[in-house]
Design a protein around this motif. Structure first.
Motif, PDB file in Angstrom:
ATOM      1  N   THR A 199       0.829  -1.207   0.000  1.00  0.00           N
ATOM      2  CA  THR A 199       0.000   0.000   0.000  1.00  0.00           C
ATOM      3  C   THR A 199       0.861   1.254   0.000  1.00  0.00           C
ATOM      4  O   THR A 199       0.587   2.216  -0.738  1.00  0.00           O
ATOM      5  CB  THR A 199      -0.931   0.002   1.225  1.00  0.00           C
ATOM      6  OG1 THR A 199      -1.745  -1.173   1.189  1.00  0.00           O
ATOM      7  CG2 THR A 199      -1.813   1.236   1.251  1.00  0.00           C
ATOM      8  N   VAL A 209       2.413   1.587  -3.511  1.00  0.00           N
ATOM      9  CA  VAL A 209       1.433   2.061  -4.501  1.00  0.00           C
ATOM     10  C   VAL A 209       1.133   3.548  -4.285  1.00  0.00           C
ATOM     11  O   VAL A 209       1.075   4.323  -5.255  1.00  0.00           O
ATOM     12  CB  VAL A 209       0.141   1.215  -4.441  1.00  0.00           C
ATOM     13  CG1 VAL A 209      -0.993   1.885  -5.191  1.00  0.00           C
ATOM     14  CG2 VAL A 209       0.399  -0.171  -4.995  1.00  0.00           C
ATOM     15  N   VAL A 260       1.755   0.306 -10.722  1.00  0.00           N
ATOM     16  CA  VAL A 260       0.786  -0.184  -9.739  1.00  0.00           C
ATOM     17  C   VAL A 260       0.405  -1.627 -10.036  1.00  0.00           C
ATOM     18  O   VAL A 260       0.310  -2.461  -9.115  1.00  0.00           O
ATOM     19  CB  VAL A 260      -0.447   0.744  -9.690  1.00  0.00           C
ATOM     20  CG1 VAL A 260      -1.572   0.128  -8.888  1.00  0.00           C
ATOM     21  CG2 VAL A 260      -0.068   2.101  -9.115  1.00  0.00           C
ATOM     22  N   VAL A 281       3.103  -3.938  -8.743  1.00  0.00           N
ATOM     23  CA  VAL A 281       3.037  -4.151  -7.287  1.00  0.00           C
ATOM     24  C   VAL A 281       1.882  -5.075  -6.943  1.00  0.00           C
ATOM     25  O   VAL A 281       2.011  -5.970  -6.101  1.00  0.00           O
ATOM     26  CB  VAL A 281       2.920  -2.800  -6.540  1.00  0.00           C
ATOM     27  CG1 VAL A 281       2.680  -3.017  -5.054  1.00  0.00           C
ATOM     28  CG2 VAL A 281       4.157  -1.963  -6.771  1.00  0.00           C
TER      29      VAL A 281
END
Length: 134
Positions: free
Chosen positions: A74, A77, A124, A127
């Protein structure tokens, strides 16, 4: 107040008054978002640098597990989104200041948005792919 007095207080030329041209009223918002993303990048960047330094000499499996951790993913990102947003805002200012041909400026604006969006989406998704174990 009389209309005549208001007209004298308006610093725009008569042509700009007729055309409705004046302040775009978006400069402050752009400035604030640039500063907000910069602060986010400094804070999250410090965390991620510490995380990378802690991975020195770690095996691939350990590094993968650390990136796959939901909290770290998190944060990563969030860092990526803020980074590409900040880059888009910065390049936009450069285009506004140094590209004087309207057609070239328009093309540069679109390219800036497109490149930053594609890079952010790809980062993103990478990830997310690591996090989901792919």
């Amino acid at each position: 107040m009389s209309d005549n007095w208001k007209r004298h207080q308006d610093m725009r030329t008569p042509l700009k008054r007729v055309l409705g041209l004046g302040s775009a009223k978006t400069g402050t918002e752009h400035f604030l978002w640039q500063r907000i993303t910069a602060i986010v990048l400094v804070l999250l960047g410090a965390y991620l640098i510490g995380l990378l330094l802690s991975l020195g000499g770690a095996s691939y499996d350990i590094a993968h597990a650390i990136v796959a951790d939901p909290i770290n993913a998190t944060i990563l990102v969030t860092f990526l989104v803020a980074m590409f947003w900040h880059a888009k805002l910065g390049v936009q200012v450069v285009i506004e200041d140094y590209v004087h041909t309207p057609a070239l400026a328009g093309l540069a604006y679109v390219a800036n948005i497109f490149i930053c969006a594609i890079a952010a989406i790809a980062s993103v998704l990478a990830v997310i792919r690591i996090t989901l174990g792919a």
